[in-house]
Design a protein around this motif. Structure first.
Motif, PDB file in Angstrom:
ATOM      1  N   SER A 143      -5.845 -20.495  13.090  1.00 25.27           N
ATOM      2  CA  SER A 143      -6.783 -19.484  13.569  1.00 25.27           C
ATOM      3  C   SER A 143      -6.369 -18.123  13.027  1.00 25.27           C
ATOM      4  CB  SER A 143      -6.808 -19.445  15.100  1.00 25.27           C
ATOM      5  OG  SER A 143      -7.392 -20.631  15.623  1.00 25.27           O
ATOM      6  N   PHE A 144      -7.353 -17.386  12.526  1.00 25.31           N
ATOM      7  CA  PHE A 144      -7.101 -16.062  11.960  1.00 25.31           C
ATOM      8  C   PHE A 144      -7.830 -15.030  12.822  1.00 25.31           C
ATOM      9  CE2 PHE A 144      -6.922 -19.169   8.549  1.00 25.31           C
ATOM     10  CZ  PHE A 144      -5.731 -18.859   7.917  1.00 25.31           C
ATOM     11  N   LYS A 145      -7.153 -14.529  13.844  1.00 24.12           N
ATOM     12  CA  LYS A 145      -7.776 -13.543  14.722  1.00 24.12           C
ATOM     13  C   LYS A 145      -8.132 -12.295  13.914  1.00 24.12           C
ATOM     14  CE  LYS A 145      -5.478 -15.249  18.872  1.00 24.12           C
ATOM     15  NZ  LYS A 145      -4.629 -14.936  20.053  1.00 24.12           N
ATOM     16  N   THR A 146      -9.328 -11.768  14.175  1.00 21.85           N
ATOM     17  CA  THR A 146      -9.859 -10.681  13.356  1.00 21.85           C
ATOM     18  C   THR A 146     -10.453  -9.576  14.227  1.00 21.85           C
ATOM     19  OG1 THR A 146     -10.387 -12.248  11.570  1.00 21.85           O
ATOM     20  CG2 THR A 146     -11.494 -10.108  11.522  1.00 21.85           C
ATOM     21  N   LEU A 147     -10.191  -8.320  13.843  1.00 20.39           N
ATOM     22  CA  LEU A 147     -10.801  -7.169  14.495  1.00 20.39           C
ATOM     23  C   LEU A 147     -11.751  -6.502  13.506  1.00 20.39           C
ATOM     24  CD1 LEU A 147      -7.764  -5.513  16.354  1.00 20.39           C
ATOM     25  CD2 LEU A 147      -9.307  -7.315  17.163  1.00 20.39           C
ATOM     26  N   GLN A 148     -12.980  -6.257  13.950  1.00 21.63           N
ATOM     27  CA  GLN A 148     -14.002  -5.631  13.112  1.00 21.63           C
ATOM     28  C   GLN A 148     -14.382  -4.286  13.724  1.00 21.63           C
ATOM     29  OE1 GLN A 148     -17.559  -7.990  12.775  1.00 21.63           O
ATOM     30  NE2 GLN A 148     -18.454  -6.726  11.166  1.00 21.63           N
ATOM     31  N   THR A 149     -14.067  -3.205  13.010  1.00 18.21           N
ATOM     32  CA  THR A 149     -14.314  -1.856  13.521  1.00 18.21           C
ATOM     33  C   THR A 149     -15.544  -1.244  12.853  1.00 18.21           C
ATOM     34  OG1 THR A 149     -11.950  -1.512  13.910  1.00 18.21           O
ATOM     35  CG2 THR A 149     -13.339   0.444  13.836  1.00 18.21           C
ATOM     36  N   TYR A 150     -16.393  -0.603  13.685  1.00 20.85           N
ATOM     37  CA  TYR A 150     -17.631  -0.001  13.197  1.00 20.85           C
ATOM     38  C   TYR A 150     -17.504   1.518  13.107  1.00 20.85           C
ATOM     39  CZ  TYR A 150     -20.057  -4.464  13.652  1.00 20.85           C
ATOM     40  OH  TYR A 150     -20.446  -5.769  13.502  1.00 20.85           O
ATOM     41  N   SER A 151     -18.457   2.114  12.394  1.00 25.47           N
ATOM     42  CA  SER A 151     -18.430   3.563  12.154  1.00 25.47           C
ATOM     43  C   SER A 151     -18.624   4.368  13.432  1.00 25.47           C
ATOM     44  CB  SER A 151     -19.512   3.935  11.128  1.00 25.47           C
ATOM     45  OG  SER A 151     -20.785   3.477  11.549  1.00 25.47           O
ATOM     46  N   ASP A 152     -19.166   3.754  14.493  1.00 28.08           N
ATOM     47  CA  ASP A 152     -19.335   4.468  15.757  1.00 28.08           C
ATOM     48  C   ASP A 152     -18.113   4.319  16.662  1.00 28.08           C
ATOM     49  OD1 ASP A 152     -19.514   1.846  16.546  1.00 28.08           O
ATOM     50  OD2 ASP A 152     -21.541   1.970  17.375  1.00 28.08           O
ATOM     51  N   GLY A 153     -17.049   3.673  16.145  1.00 25.61           N
ATOM     52  CA  GLY A 153     -15.815   3.530  16.903  1.00 25.61           C
ATOM     53  C   GLY A 153     -15.696   2.240  17.688  1.00 25.61           C
ATOM     54  N   SER A 154     -16.763   1.471  17.788  1.00 23.87           N
ATOM     55  CA  SER A 154     -16.704   0.211  18.532  1.00 23.87           C
ATOM     56  C   SER A 154     -15.927  -0.843  17.740  1.00 23.87           C
ATOM     57  CB  SER A 154     -18.110  -0.299  18.842  1.00 23.87           C
ATOM     58  OG  SER A 154     -18.830  -0.561  17.644  1.00 23.87           O
ATOM     59  N   VAL A 155     -15.287  -1.758  18.467  1.00 25.44           N
ATOM     60  CA  VAL A 155     -14.474  -2.805  17.841  1.00 25.44           C
ATOM     61  C   VAL A 155     -14.884  -4.158  18.414  1.00 25.44           C
ATOM     62  CG1 VAL A 155     -12.148  -3.705  17.468  1.00 25.44           C
ATOM     63  CG2 VAL A 155     -12.522  -1.223  17.551  1.00 25.44           C
ATOM     64  N   VAL A 156     -15.183  -5.108  17.537  1.00 26.37           N
ATOM     65  CA  VAL A 156     -15.475  -6.471  17.956  1.00 26.37           C
ATOM     66  C   VAL A 156     -14.230  -7.312  17.692  1.00 26.37           C
ATOM     67  CG1 VAL A 156     -16.955  -8.490  17.667  1.00 26.37           C
ATOM     68  CG2 VAL A 156     -17.917  -6.197  17.435  1.00 26.37           C
ATOM     69  N   ARG A 157     -13.755  -7.991  18.740  1.00 23.14           N
ATOM     70  CA  ARG A 157     -12.516  -8.753  18.657  1.00 23.14           C
ATOM     71  C   ARG A 157     -12.840 -10.241  18.482  1.00 23.14           C
ATOM     72  NH1 ARG A 157      -8.181  -6.009  20.721  1.00 23.14           N
ATOM     73  NH2 ARG A 157      -7.254  -7.880  21.635  1.00 23.14           N
ATOM     74  N   TRP A 158     -12.751 -10.709  17.246  1.00 26.47           N
ATOM     75  CA  TRP A 158     -12.985 -12.131  16.949  1.00 26.47           C
ATOM     76  C   TRP A 158     -11.651 -12.868  17.140  1.00 26.47           C
ATOM     77  CZ3 TRP A 158     -18.024 -12.973  16.508  1.00 26.47           C
ATOM     78  CH2 TRP A 158     -18.830 -11.944  16.037  1.00 26.47           C
ATOM     79  N   ILE A 159     -11.331 -13.154  18.410  1.00 27.21           N
ATOM     80  CA  ILE A 159      -9.990 -13.670  18.712  1.00 27.21           C
ATOM     81  C   ILE A 159      -9.997 -14.909  19.597  1.00 27.21           C
ATOM     82  CG2 ILE A 159      -8.961 -11.361  18.489  1.00 27.21           C
ATOM     83  CD1 ILE A 159      -8.905 -11.216  21.554  1.00 27.21           C
ATOM     84  N   GLU A 160     -11.168 -15.359  20.023  1.00 33.19           N
ATOM     85  CA  GLU A 160     -11.228 -16.500  20.933  1.00 33.19           C
ATOM     86  C   GLU A 160     -11.123 -17.817  20.158  1.00 33.19           C
ATOM     87  OE1 GLU A 160     -14.042 -15.665  24.492  1.00 33.19           O
ATOM     88  OE2 GLU A 160     -14.975 -14.723  22.754  1.00 33.19           O
ATOM     89  N   GLU A 161     -10.303 -18.722  20.665  1.00 32.92           N
ATOM     90  CA  GLU A 161     -10.116 -20.015  20.015  1.00 32.92           C
ATOM     91  C   GLU A 161     -10.980 -21.066  20.706  1.00 32.92           C
ATOM     92  OE1 GLU A 161      -6.152 -21.225  19.205  1.00 32.92           O
ATOM     93  OE2 GLU A 161      -5.423 -19.190  18.896  1.00 32.92           O
TER      94      GLU A 161
END
Length: 257
Positions: A143-161
């Motif tokens: 599993s490769f946990k990933t954080l995706q950050t947007y220009s408005d400062g929000s972060v989506v945490r793709w970390i659930e297995e």
């Protein structure tokens, strides 16, 4: 307002809401961060993993991507492919349990790769390619946990297995399945066993296997996209059927004396 007009208005509203839900669900299903190909052989050598990052926000762009590599089952010999407009920062970590290889004992491995400086806009995606020297052979899944950050400062945490037998989580981590390789098969093709010992003879075989892997991945991606399109089309047809039924019902009521 006549009964016919009321029926038509209600039917149209229901159809519009249903269609909007269908299209939203279809978009969400394809908006996850994923890794390609979806599987490789255990212990595979000299391959490439591609992390696909789509932008799912209407009013913001993706400006930062962080991929965390497992260190309990480390990926060895990681190299980052340059991406136009993006700068990659690679972080290494000392392993709790060193890994013995034919080239010696490995005590450090890449634990994080962060890409910044670029921009993924609405309706776009970016593939971030990572080459590896060797995948682990002591596990069946990475599993490769990933954080995706947007220009408005929000972060989506793709970390659930994902759990076996359970529904896919809302924000699943990109996952790579490691399969048992066949005897004598090249590890680098994503479906075989250990690579051959003769470097000269292995080189052309590895190139051929890499080509086969890319073709297979493209085929899998096409099949997946086709399946999603057909599913969405079927749901849309159902909505149109609902609209037609509503109009038919309205006409029937209007025709009664």
């Amino acid at each position: 307002m006549s009964p016919t007009s009321t029926t038509l208005r209600r039917t149209g509203t229901l159809a519009a809401l249903t269609l909007a839900g269908v299209l939203a669900a279809a978009g969400a299903a394809s908006a996850h961060v994923t890794v390609h190909p979806e599987s490789y052989a255990k212990g595979a050598t000299d391959g490439v993993l591609s992390f696909r990052v789509p932008n799912e926000e209407d009013t913001a762009s993706t400006t930062k991507v962080q991929v965390f590599l497992p260190t309990d089952h480390p990926v060895l010999g990681v190299l980052v492919t340059p991406q136009a407009g993006w700068t990659a920062k690679v972080t290494t970590t000392k392993l709790k349990k060193p890994v013995k290889t034919d080239d010696g004992t490995i005590t450090d491995a890449v634990s994080e790769i962060t890409w910044t400086g670029g921009r993924i806009r609405h309706g776009e995606f970016q593939d971030f390619d990572v080459a590896f020297g060797q995948l682990p052979d002591d596990t069946g899944r990475l599993s490769f946990k990933t954080l995706q950050t947007y220009s408005d400062g929000s972060v989506v945490r793709w970390i659930e297995e994902a759990k076996a037998g359970a529904d896919e989580p809302e924000n699943p981590a990109p996952a790579l399945t490691l399969t048992a390789g066949g005897a004598g098969a090249e590890a680098s093709n994503g479906s075989g066993g250990a690579a051959g010992s003769d470097a000269d003879s292995a080189a052309p075989s590895s190139a051929s296997s890499s080509k086969d892997t890319k073709e297979s991945t493209a085929s899998d991606t096409a099949d997946d996209s086709t399946a999603r399109s057909l599913g969405t089309a079927g749901l849309v047809v159902g909505v149109l059927g609902l609209i037609a039924a509503g109009f038919a019902l309205a006409r029937g009521r209007n025709a009664r004396p």
